[in-house]
Design a protein around this motif. Structure first.
Motif, PDB file in Angstrom:
ATOM      1  N   HIS B   8      -3.844   3.194   6.770  1.00  0.00           N
ATOM      2  CA  HIS B   8      -2.992   3.937   7.380  1.00  0.00           C
ATOM      3  C   HIS B   8      -2.063   4.585   6.321  1.00  0.00           C
ATOM      4  CE1 HIS B   8      -4.616   5.837  10.800  1.00  0.00           C
ATOM      5  NE2 HIS B   8      -5.333   4.194  11.286  1.00  0.00           N
ATOM      6  N   ALA B   9      -1.772   5.380   5.129  1.00  0.00           N
ATOM      7  CA  ALA B   9      -0.752   5.743   4.431  1.00  0.00           C
ATOM      8  C   ALA B   9      -0.130   7.138   4.365  1.00  0.00           C
ATOM      9  CB  ALA B   9      -1.123   5.297   3.127  1.00  0.00           C
ATOM     10  N   SER B  10       1.107   7.355   4.091  1.00  0.00           N
ATOM     11  CA  SER B  10       1.753   8.764   3.789  1.00  0.00           C
ATOM     12  C   SER B  10       2.502   8.587   2.960  1.00  0.00           C
ATOM     13  CB  SER B  10       1.847   9.418   5.420  1.00  0.00           C
ATOM     14  OG  SER B  10       3.168   7.901   5.778  1.00  0.00           O
ATOM     15  N   ILE B  11       2.923   9.689   2.835  1.00  0.00           N
ATOM     16  CA  ILE B  11       3.775  10.129   1.564  1.00  0.00           C
ATOM     17  C   ILE B  11       4.622  11.608   2.547  1.00  0.00           C
ATOM     18  CG2 ILE B  11       2.349  11.805   0.423  1.00  0.00           C
ATOM     19  CD1 ILE B  11       4.401  10.310  -2.149  1.00  0.00           C
ATOM     20  N   ASP B  12       6.333  11.435   2.119  1.00  0.00           N
ATOM     21  CA  ASP B  12       6.789  12.346   2.332  1.00  0.00           C
ATOM     22  C   ASP B  12       6.722  12.767   3.808  1.00  0.00           C
ATOM     23  OD1 ASP B  12       7.650  12.270  -0.039  1.00  0.00           O
ATOM     24  OD2 ASP B  12       6.958  14.132  -1.360  1.00  0.00           O
ATOM     25  N   ILE B  55       3.086   2.662   3.827  1.00  0.00           N
ATOM     26  CA  ILE B  55       1.852   1.569   4.823  1.00  0.00           C
ATOM     27  C   ILE B  55       1.737   2.039   5.489  1.00  0.00           C
ATOM     28  CG2 ILE B  55      -0.155   0.216   4.739  1.00  0.00           C
ATOM     29  CD1 ILE B  55      -0.405   1.604   1.960  1.00  0.00           C
ATOM     30  N   THR B  56       1.539   2.707   6.414  1.00  0.00           N
ATOM     31  CA  THR B  56       2.351   2.612   8.195  1.00  0.00           C
ATOM     32  C   THR B  56       0.999   1.648   9.120  1.00  0.00           C
ATOM     33  OG1 THR B  56       0.897   4.288   8.561  1.00  0.00           O
ATOM     34  CG2 THR B  56       2.837   4.897   7.884  1.00  0.00           C
ATOM     35  N   ILE B  60      -5.077  -5.189   3.748  1.00  0.00           N
ATOM     36  CA  ILE B  60      -5.706  -5.166   2.439  1.00  0.00           C
ATOM     37  C   ILE B  60      -5.815  -6.838   2.079  1.00  0.00           C
ATOM     38  CG2 ILE B  60      -5.643  -4.360  -0.131  1.00  0.00           C
ATOM     39  CD1 ILE B  60      -4.097  -1.590   0.907  1.00  0.00           C
ATOM     40  N   LEU B  61      -6.452  -7.344   1.858  1.00  0.00           N
ATOM     41  CA  LEU B  61      -7.492  -8.298   1.085  1.00  0.00           C
ATOM     42  C   LEU B  61      -7.754  -8.306  -0.276  1.00  0.00           C
ATOM     43  CD1 LEU B  61      -7.828 -11.357   4.171  1.00  0.00           C
ATOM     44  CD2 LEU B  61      -5.828 -10.933   2.740  1.00  0.00           C
ATOM     45  N   PHE B  62      -6.834  -9.651  -1.191  1.00  0.00           N
ATOM     46  CA  PHE B  62      -7.261  -8.631  -2.365  1.00  0.00           C
ATOM     47  C   PHE B  62      -8.197 -10.978  -3.056  1.00  0.00           C
ATOM     48  CE2 PHE B  62      -6.807  -9.100  -7.047  1.00  0.00           C
ATOM     49  CZ  PHE B  62      -7.874  -8.762  -7.589  1.00  0.00           C
ATOM     50  N   GLU B  63      -8.313 -11.003  -3.107  1.00  0.00           N
ATOM     51  CA  GLU B  63      -9.472 -12.327  -2.961  1.00  0.00           C
ATOM     52  C   GLU B  63      -8.270 -13.795  -2.243  1.00  0.00           C
ATOM     53  OE1 GLU B  63     -11.682 -12.145  -5.559  1.00  0.00           O
ATOM     54  OE2 GLU B  63     -11.049 -13.407  -6.837  1.00  0.00           O
ATOM     55  N   GLY B  64      -8.542 -13.492  -1.405  1.00  0.00           N
ATOM     56  CA  GLY B  64      -7.623 -14.088  -0.042  1.00  0.00           C
ATOM     57  C   GLY B  64      -6.495 -13.934   0.192  1.00  0.00           C
ATOM     58  N   LYS B  65      -6.106 -13.028  -0.721  1.00  0.00           N
ATOM     59  CA  LYS B  65      -4.127 -12.718  -0.932  1.00  0.00           C
ATOM     60  C   LYS B  65      -3.641 -11.534   0.163  1.00  0.00           C
ATOM     61  CE  LYS B  65      -2.752 -15.610  -4.474  1.00  0.00           C
ATOM     62  NZ  LYS B  65      -3.793 -15.941  -5.927  1.00  0.00           N
ATOM     63  N   ASP B  66      -2.407 -11.247   0.769  1.00  0.00           N
ATOM     64  CA  ASP B  66      -2.102 -10.508   1.157  1.00  0.00           C
ATOM     65  C   ASP B  66      -1.544  -9.249   0.454  1.00  0.00           C
ATOM     66  OD1 ASP B  66      -0.787  -8.150   2.106  1.00  0.00           O
ATOM     67  OD2 ASP B  66       0.130  -9.267   4.158  1.00  0.00           O
ATOM     68  N   LEU B  67      -2.439  -8.039  -0.746  1.00  0.00           N
ATOM     69  CA  LEU B  67      -2.277  -7.369  -1.820  1.00  0.00           C
ATOM     70  C   LEU B  67      -0.917  -6.678  -1.486  1.00  0.00           C
ATOM     71  CD1 LEU B  67      -3.387  -6.659  -4.704  1.00  0.00           C
ATOM     72  CD2 LEU B  67      -4.189  -4.098  -3.459  1.00  0.00           C
ATOM     73  N   LEU B  68      -0.723  -6.154   0.039  1.00  0.00           N
ATOM     74  CA  LEU B  68       0.561  -5.436   0.227  1.00  0.00           C
ATOM     75  C   LEU B  68       1.497  -6.115  -0.462  1.00  0.00           C
ATOM     76  CD1 LEU B  68      -1.227  -3.731   2.620  1.00  0.00           C
ATOM     77  CD2 LEU B  68      -0.665  -2.602   1.041  1.00  0.00           C
ATOM     78  N   GLU B  69       1.710  -7.565  -0.640  1.00  0.00           N
ATOM     79  CA  GLU B  69       2.549  -8.346  -0.042  1.00  0.00           C
ATOM     80  C   GLU B  69       3.226  -8.651  -1.995  1.00  0.00           C
ATOM     81  OE1 GLU B  69       4.645  -9.975   2.120  1.00  0.00           O
ATOM     82  OE2 GLU B  69       4.660  -8.557   3.126  1.00  0.00           O
ATOM     83  N   LEU B  70       1.947  -8.106  -1.776  1.00  0.00           N
ATOM     84  CA  LEU B  70       2.739  -8.426  -3.952  1.00  0.00           C
ATOM     85  C   LEU B  70       3.058  -7.208  -4.802  1.00  0.00           C
ATOM     86  CD1 LEU B  70      -0.647  -9.955  -5.114  1.00  0.00           C
ATOM     87  CD2 LEU B  70       1.222 -11.110  -4.733  1.00  0.00           C
ATOM     88  N   SER B  71       3.654  -7.789  -5.927  1.00  0.00           N
ATOM     89  CA  SER B  71       4.451  -6.409  -6.168  1.00  0.00           C
ATOM     90  C   SER B  71       3.237  -6.222  -7.438  1.00  0.00           C
ATOM     91  CB  SER B  71       5.481  -7.012  -8.134  1.00  0.00           C
ATOM     92  OG  SER B  71       5.198  -7.803  -8.182  1.00  0.00           O
ATOM     93  N   THR B  72       3.427  -4.344  -8.158  1.00  0.00           N
ATOM     94  CA  THR B  72       2.218  -3.616  -9.099  1.00  0.00           C
ATOM     95  C   THR B  72       1.981  -4.655  -9.594  1.00  0.00           C
ATOM     96  OG1 THR B  72       3.679  -2.112  -8.799  1.00  0.00           O
ATOM     97  CG2 THR B  72       2.198  -1.949 -10.273  1.00  0.00           C
ATOM     98  N   GLU B  73       3.190  -5.246 -10.511  1.00  0.00           N
ATOM     99  CA  GLU B  73       3.067  -6.301 -11.826  1.00  0.00           C
ATOM    100  C   GLU B  73       1.598  -7.036 -11.760  1.00  0.00           C
ATOM    101  OE1 GLU B  73       5.494  -4.938 -11.088  1.00  0.00           O
ATOM    102  OE2 GLU B  73       7.459  -6.850 -11.387  1.00  0.00           O
TER     103      GLU B  73
END
Ligand SMILES: Nc1ncnc2c1ncn2[C@@H]1O[C@H](COP(=O)(O)OP(=O)(O)OP(=O)(O)O)[C@@H](O)[C@H]1O
Ligand SMILES: [Mg+2]
Lengths: 482, 250
Positions: B8-12, B55-56, B60-73
């Motif tokens: 679930h995600a929202s903006i403004d 993100i409410t 999201i798991l990416f290659e076993g990592k919590d993607l939401l914990e990672l910075s964009t770069e």
């Protein structure tokens, strides 16, 4: 030979033996605070100046007393009390710190980020006498090379003693003592500066830098520079350095005069990084500089500046295009962050026929700073077929900063062609996101975008200077997007 | 590779994604289709780490990592690549300089040595042929003055250079002429290996003739409401989204 730069020279000499291993014991010698005719007489006599130099000073002082500090610039600051300043303290102490440990850690860190070697850092902060002497020996060999070509490059005081005819003939011809409040003050009380003369037809094979001038010591509060390029000669002159410069003097009012005789070319590059004050806007240097050059027939003067320091900057390097077919250029990057204020730009005075000027100004404002471009393009009656192109861009890094553009155009000749372009943009979240999506850190992304934005100006700087200027821009803007 | 659960995600304060589930394995190609404003680009932006979105709920798991914990770069450095629907212009920064910075930052993160200028240029030449990108564009400022089609090709060229694990292509086909579409699609196919994966966002079945998806999903009103094989794209082409909207509404 053509590519022989100071860096290479320094490298060449790095392993050379220590030649001039003497240390002079320097006694401080200070004039009482305040400004009066007596103080000026004291300065002049301390410097053992000839009569004409003293009368130049006194004359300027008379003029200055009748002037008031200008208020038209888009800057706000507490006006200095001119009776609270010490106008003479000499010889300037080269040793500012007792030991390396006394140097401000923040300053050390910045220098490290700039990639300046530890040795050089210590030299720049004026810690160890050995390092200062080292640079003296470098400078001496540097001078030998110049001497062979008949190039004079020395302190202003030395020039007054050794080349009085040249000084007398040209000093004050581009910036008269009556020019403006700060220039008059400088004319009355300047203590030292640089002097440079390139003889006819000589192309100075290396960049001349104040950095290597003997007796440079600390940069004076009231510096005066005079560069004369005789007919058909060329010189590239570098002023300042990218290391942060702290100074207990709050007010700096320098005067720089350039004279480009027929067919001569002067390229004058500055990187200004005076202490800007802290993040709350306390302290910092007031930099009120008058810089102007005159071009005879087919001569060219090119000003390039990267301004990142000072709490308040007031500076308009200008060109008087007197001779027909002469060319003036102004390339500027001015960065302001936190509470810094800059009012900078140029004046292009077209007097001769077929004269041409180019103005490229890039302002970058961050934090709560104010950044103004102020430019005047003046086409006189006889300046047939003259051309100007101006481009003034502003880049905003935050919502709280300000960018202002004040272009003035006075055209008295209908055959002139004047083009002016201006843009204002905010550093894009989209641009940053795009870079970061490609694995580039925010800090690097800002530096990439800002350097791209300033490219036309940075391209004008000599190579090593440009590389350092790029790093400096990145450091000045660290953590500034918001 | 990536597993999105109940996102679930929202903006403004406006909710855009409303409980989205999606799983992509290595070696797979997934197509996401759906009407304008459904939230496709929003999903891509969130995966890439755009900060404006809140993100409410969900994970999201990416290659076993919590993607939401990672910075964009760091997401990019871990191998997530987004080919933008609207590639951004960066005046004064050459494509080459941009890519070299990018590649070296990624290498540094992975503890690898930076490429020498020579090897880098060699790689640029090799990879630009994949999308038949005019070599002159490499020296121009990033996307400045590029035609719409050139911008899209440039995105795939960057993808070829960075060799991501998961590539998300957001309407890479829009703005391409027929020949360019084939070239770009072939480029994407050449980059396909059993170790990487691809999410292709598109409005047109045409692209999927070239890049053949293992799964086709329909994103509608912030959720994936239908999943099928490549035949689903043909049905959508023919019937539009109304029948799905109706069934989703029930
Ligand atoms: N910054 C924002 N503020 C408010 N609403 C937004 C914002 N960004 C996106 N939206 C809304 O979110 C919804 C989803 O947008 P999104 O771009 O993800 O759609 P899409 O599926 O990619 O559409 P298209 O097929 O047109 O590209 C739209 O209604 C859009 O207006
Ligand atoms: Mg979209």
């Amino acid at each position: 030979m053509a590519n022989y730069t100071e860096n290479e020279l320094a490298k060449d000499l790095e392993n050379q033996e220590y030649k001039f291993g003497f240390v002079t014991d320097i006694e401080t010698d200070k004039a009482p605070v305040g400004l009066s005719e007596d103080i000026i007489r004291l300065i002049s006599s301390k410097k053992n100046e000839p009569e004409w130099m003293l009368s130049f000073r006194l004359n300027a002082f008379e003029v200055w007393k009748k002037m008031t500090e200008p208020e038209w610039a888009h800057v706000h600051y507490k006006k200095p009390d001119f009776q609270e300043i010490t106008y003479y303290a000499a010889p300037k102490q080269t040793k500012k710190y007792e030991s390396w440990d006394d140097v401000d850690p923040e300053m050390k860190e910045t220098m490290t980020k700039l990639g300046i070697s530890l040795e050089e850092q210590q030299r720049l902060s004026g810690v160890a006498v050995d390092f200062v002497m080292d640079s003296v020996s470098v400078a001496t060999s540097f001078k030998e090379k110049l001497k062979e070509l008949g190039i004079i490059f020395c302190s202003f005081s030395d020039a007054v003693q050794e080349y009085p005819e040249l000084v007398k003939k040209y000093m004050g011809t581009v910036i008269p003592t009556t020019d403006n409040f700060y220039a008059s003050l400088n004319s009355a009380v300047f203590t030292d500066g640089s002097f440079c003369y390139i003889p006819k037809g000589i192309r100075c094979p290396m960049e001349l830098s104040t950095y290597f001038r003997i007796n440079a010591g600390g940069t004076g509060q009231f510096e005066r520079t005079l560069v004369i390029a005789d007919e058909g000669s060329y010189v590239s002159y570098l002023e300042g350095c990218t290391a942060p410069q702290r100074d207990e003097n709050q007010l700096h009012a320098a005067v720089v005069e350039l004279i480009a005789l027929e067919n001569a070319e002067i390229k004058y590059s500055t990187v200004q990084n005076w202490y800007p004050g802290n993040k709350q806007g306390k302290g910092g240097v007031f930099n009120f500089v008058t810089k102007r050059g005159i071009c005879e027939r087919r001569a060219k003067i090119s000003w390039t500046q990267v301004e990142t320091g000072s709490a308040v900057t007031w500076k308009y390097p200008s060109c008087i295009l007197k001779g027909d077919y002469s060319v003036g250029e102004f390339y500027s990057v001015a960065v302001t962050n936190n509470y810094q204020q800059a009012d900078t730009g140029t004046k292009m005075i077209h007097l001769g026929k077929h004269t041409k000027s180019t103005i490229i100004s890039k302002g970058i404002s961050a934090g709560k700073s104010q950044n103004s471009y102020r430019g005047l393009v003046q086409i006189h009656k006889n300046a047939q077929q003259s051309r100007n192109f101006s481009q003034c861009d502003s880049l905003l890094m935050s919502d709280q900063c300000g960018a202002h553009t004040f272009p003035y155009i006075e055209c008295k000749n209908p055959s002139a062609k004047i083009e002016h372009e201006a843009t204002t943009s905010k550093i894009g979240e989209d641009q940053l996101f795009y870079c970061m999506q490609r694995g580039i850190s925010e800090e690097k992304a800002i530096s990439l975008i800002v350097n791209g934005y300033c490219k036309e100006v940075l391209n004008q700087l000599p190579m090593e200077f440009a590389v350092e200027a790029q790093k400096l821009l990145a450091i000045s803007l660290e953590g500034s997007v918001g | 590779m990536i597993k999105i659960e109940n996102l679930h995600a929202s903006i403004d304060g406006k909710e855009i994604l409303k409980g989205l589930n999606l799983e992509v394995n290595a070696g797979e190609v997934h197509a996401i289709m759906g009407p304008n404003g459904a939230g496709k680009s929003t999903l891509a932006s969130i995966l890439a780490g755009r900060e404006e979105y809140e993100i409410t709920e969900g994970s999201i798991l990416f290659e076993g990592k919590d993607l939401l914990e990672l910075s964009t770069e760091d997401r990019a450095r871990e191998g997530l690549f987004l080919a933008f629907q609207y590639p951004v212009e960066i005046p004064g920064v050459s494509n080459i300089n941009f890519l070299r910075t990018s590649l070296n930052e990624i290498k540094e993160y992975r503890g690898e040595n930076p490429l020498s200028a020579k090897d880098f240029m060699k790689m640029v030449r090799e990879k630009s042929t994949i999308v038949e990108l005019d070599s002159k564009l490499a020296n121009r400022s990033v996307n400045v003055g590029f035609s719409g089609g050139e911008k899209k090709r440039n995105e795939i060229f960057q993808m070829a250079m960075l060799d991501p694990k998961l590539a998300i292509l957001d309407e890479t086909d829009s703005g391409l002429d027929i020949d360019a579409l084939r070239i770009v699609a072939n480029g994407v196919n050449k980059l396909k290996t059993p170790q990487n994966a691809c999410i292709v966002i598109t409005h047109y079945q045409r692209l999927l003739d070239y890049i053949v998806p293992d799964f086709v999903h329909v994103l509608f009103d912030g959720k994936i409401v239908k999943t099928g094989t490549k035949e689903l794209a043909l049905i959508l082409e023919e019937k539009g989204y109304d029948w799905i909207k109706e069934s989703a509404a029930v």
